[in-house]
Design an enzyme around this catalytic site. Structure first.
Site, PDB file in Angstrom:
ATOM      1  N   LYS A  21       1.063  21.287   4.005  1.00  0.00           N
ATOM      2  CA  LYS A  21       2.268  20.460   3.656  1.00  0.00           C
ATOM      3  C   LYS A  21       3.391  21.251   2.538  1.00  0.00           C
ATOM      4  O   LYS A  21       4.380  21.350   2.695  1.00  0.00           O
ATOM      5  CB  LYS A  21       1.771  19.319   2.958  1.00  0.00           C
ATOM      6  CG  LYS A  21       2.386  17.718   3.388  1.00  0.00           C
ATOM      7  CD  LYS A  21       1.712  16.724   2.732  1.00  0.00           C
ATOM      8  CE  LYS A  21       2.330  14.958   2.953  1.00  0.00           C
ATOM      9  NZ  LYS A  21       1.913  14.239   2.127  1.00  0.00           N
ATOM     10  N   PHE A  32      10.369   0.807  -6.556  1.00  0.00           N
ATOM     11  CA  PHE A  32      11.081  -0.287  -5.927  1.00  0.00           C
ATOM     12  C   PHE A  32      11.659   0.207  -4.637  1.00  0.00           C
ATOM     13  O   PHE A  32      12.235  -0.444  -3.838  1.00  0.00           O
ATOM     14  CB  PHE A  32      11.804  -1.234  -6.677  1.00  0.00           C
ATOM     15  CG  PHE A  32      11.010  -1.882  -7.642  1.00  0.00           C
ATOM     16  CD1 PHE A  32       9.986  -2.893  -7.435  1.00  0.00           C
ATOM     17  CD2 PHE A  32      11.144  -1.384  -9.072  1.00  0.00           C
ATOM     18  CE1 PHE A  32       9.372  -3.364  -8.597  1.00  0.00           C
ATOM     19  CE2 PHE A  32      10.438  -1.910 -10.128  1.00  0.00           C
ATOM     20  CZ  PHE A  32       9.636  -2.962  -9.876  1.00  0.00           C
ATOM     21  N   ARG A  84      12.647   1.510  -0.746  1.00  0.00           N
ATOM     22  CA  ARG A  84      12.496   1.092   0.427  1.00  0.00           C
ATOM     23  C   ARG A  84      12.535   2.415   1.346  1.00  0.00           C
ATOM     24  O   ARG A  84      13.418   3.316   1.184  1.00  0.00           O
ATOM     25  CB  ARG A  84      13.538   0.227   1.247  1.00  0.00           C
ATOM     26  CG  ARG A  84      13.664  -1.014   0.506  1.00  0.00           C
ATOM     27  CD  ARG A  84      14.911  -1.817   0.841  1.00  0.00           C
ATOM     28  NE  ARG A  84      16.002  -1.046   0.454  1.00  0.00           N
ATOM     29  CZ  ARG A  84      17.312  -1.475   0.660  1.00  0.00           C
ATOM     30  NH1 ARG A  84      17.491  -2.062   1.615  1.00  0.00           N
ATOM     31  NH2 ARG A  84      18.255  -0.404   0.199  1.00  0.00           N
ATOM     32  N   CYS A  94       3.459  -1.715   2.615  1.00  0.00           N
ATOM     33  CA  CYS A  94       3.390  -2.304   1.198  1.00  0.00           C
ATOM     34  C   CYS A  94       3.193  -3.552   1.231  1.00  0.00           C
ATOM     35  O   CYS A  94       2.315  -4.099   0.521  1.00  0.00           O
ATOM     36  CB  CYS A  94       4.654  -1.788   0.459  1.00  0.00           C
ATOM     37  SG  CYS A  94       5.156  -0.197   0.407  1.00  0.00           S
ATOM     38  N   LYS A 138      -0.209  -4.928   2.529  1.00  0.00           N
ATOM     39  CA  LYS A 138      -1.079  -4.392   1.314  1.00  0.00           C
ATOM     40  C   LYS A 138      -1.098  -5.249   0.190  1.00  0.00           C
ATOM     41  O   LYS A 138      -2.034  -5.686  -0.428  1.00  0.00           O
ATOM     42  CB  LYS A 138      -1.372  -2.897   1.108  1.00  0.00           C
ATOM     43  CG  LYS A 138      -2.031  -2.315   0.046  1.00  0.00           C
ATOM     44  CD  LYS A 138      -1.892  -0.735   0.117  1.00  0.00           C
ATOM     45  CE  LYS A 138      -0.498  -0.238  -0.638  1.00  0.00           C
ATOM     46  NZ  LYS A 138      -0.489  -0.252  -1.973  1.00  0.00           N
TER      47      LYS A 138
END
Ligand code: UGA
Length: 433
Positions: A36, A152, A154, A262, A265
């Site tokens: 990666k 926060f 998305r 998210c 979970k």
């Protein structure tokens, strides 16, 4: 300008690291996965699909503000801040797995030879940051301040959400806020509110926000079921509710249920936190339950359109459009359930196939061309709101499908055009026609 090390190059780590570089800081993103890091260093491979991210990585690398490394040893003592942004998945028993967080803490303790600020961006159960503070106090001879700074953003809108958030939440017991003020100066200059509170509150804000948004989605999905039965127009219901400013229109789009890494979970983790502290959270429990039952209801409706030897096509596998992520995707749950009930399923997704293959293996047939995916199938299920599915050609579909049935779980197709072409059309939240 601050010197920052970010541990973890998943969605949160890579986006945050890149965006902090964009805000003018000097950032090194660290990940144990060498391939990666090699790909990111060489600029050959960005490990996630996220709008605008490739360009920002490229530009900040060339400005010399963003670099990558496989461990923190060479960079930590040249840094003001270490950000932990590793995964906190649930284990088989549904409890949070702290392995990655604990590894990060051990590495920081082993290598830090100076006072530091450690920011926790990973979503961690309420109380975790206080425990980590105690651990650093016991294990390190340096002053290490633990700060909870939940994220926060998305997926699909991550860069924009990071650079222009609704708020930044800082949980700490710092007397001196200078470093944090400097970290977020660009954003506060843009008018973003920086909310300072204690660590427990910051952690709770994250779980409460995600669970509340998940509640909106689960709620409108239940109303969609009712609307479907009674002949209502779910878009008008959402619009009409949303006109009330106390409710708001956002997150009232009915669909196949919420997915991703998210909401499913975090609602569960919040329930666990309640259990651990003797506080029952029946409403949060209900959100989770309502969502988990959704794909079974969807499969029941699909079964009304087909016979047992019919083939079914599912368009869209990611948990929403704009991402290649299929974690807890409702589309994948629908496909699994269809396979479990013995149907042959053909699938298409513009971005999600490589990750879907890891979930579904050879239980389904994968297609790069959506019209090949629907070929000879008896119902076409649209499960993700990709642009590719907004302009589906009903004539073309009718010509290659065995039966003309379409079930739109995202309200994206041109319903009238499909009906004109002789399709039986089912759209979430509407009576079938
Ligand atoms: C969510 C939150 O929105 C972010 O604020 C938060 O930072 C993130 O979780 C996280 O904790 O890391 P994300 O999972 O990327 O972000 O996705 P959302 O856009 O919130 O959508 C979640 C699910 O709800 C998707 O399956 C989506 O299709 C579904 N959804 C959302 C609906 O079905 N209807 C809606 O109206 C909105």
């Amino acid at each position: 300008m601050l010197k920052i090390v970010v541990m973890g190059t998943g969605y949160v780590g890579l986006v945050s690291g890149t965006c902090f570089a964009e805000l003018g800081h000097d950032v090194v993103c660290v990940d144990k996965d060498k391939s990666k890091i090699d790909g990111l260093k060489l600029g050959t491979k960005v490990p996630i699909f996220e709008k605008d991210l490739d360009d920002l990585i490229k530009s900040n690398k060339s400005r010399g503000r963003l670099d990558f490394a496989v461990d923190i040893s060479g960079v930590i003592n040249n840094s003001d801040i270490v950000i932990i942004a590793v995964g906190t998945p649930l284990d088989a028993k549904g409890r949070t797995n702290f392995d990655y967080i604990n590894q990060c803490v051990s590495e920081i303790v082993a290598h830090a030879k100076r006072d530091l600020h450690v920011i926790i961006k990973s979503t961690v159960p309420v109380g975790t940051c206080d425990s980590l503070q105690k651990r650093f106090n016991q294990e390190s001879s340096y002053s290490i301040d633990v700060i909870s700074n939940p994220e926060f953003l998305r997926e699909g809108e991550a860069v924009q959400d990071f650079l222009l958030p609704d708020r930044v939440v800082i949980g700490s017991d710092l007397e001196d806020r200078e470093v944090i003020d400097e970290l977020y100066k660009e954003l506060s200059d843009r008018g973003v509110e920086i909310l300072y509170t204690n660590r427990v509150t910051a952690e709770l804000i994250k779980y409460a926000s995600n669970s509340f948004l998940a509640a909106k989605v689960a709620f409108i999905n239940e109303i969609a079921d009712l609307s479907e039965r009674l002949g209502g127009d779910i878009e008008d219901v959402s619009h009409g509710m949303g006109l009330d400013k106390r409710i708001g229109r956002k997150f009232l789009n009915a669909g196949p249920g919420f997915g991703g890494s998210c909401f499913p979970k975090d609602t569960k983790a919040l329930i666990n936190t309640g259990d651990d502290h003797g506080v029952d959270l029946p409403l949060v429990r209900a959100i989770s339950l309502s969502n988990e039952m959704r794909h079974k209801h969807i499969v029941q409706r699909i079964k009304k359109l087909v016979q047992s030897n019919d083939e079914i096509s599912v368009l869209g596998l990611t948990y929403k459009a704009g991402t290649d992520d299929v974690r807890c995707s409702p589309a994948i749950n629908v496909v699994r359930e269809l396979c479990a009930q013995g149907f042959k399923v053909k699938v298409h997704d513009p971005k999600g196939i490589p990750k879907a293959k890891q979930e579904l293996g050879d239980s389904v047939s994968y297609y790069d061309d959506l019209y090949e995916a629907v070929n000879e199938t008896s119902v076409c299920v649209v499960a993700t709101e990709w642009d590719d599915y907004k302009n589906l050609n009903p004539e073309k579909l009718a010509n290659c499908m065995k039966k003309s049935n379409i079930y739109d779980l995202r309200k994206v197709i041109n319903k009238e055009a499909f009906m004109k072409s002789g399709f039986k059309v089912m759209v979430v939240g509407y009576k079938s026609e």
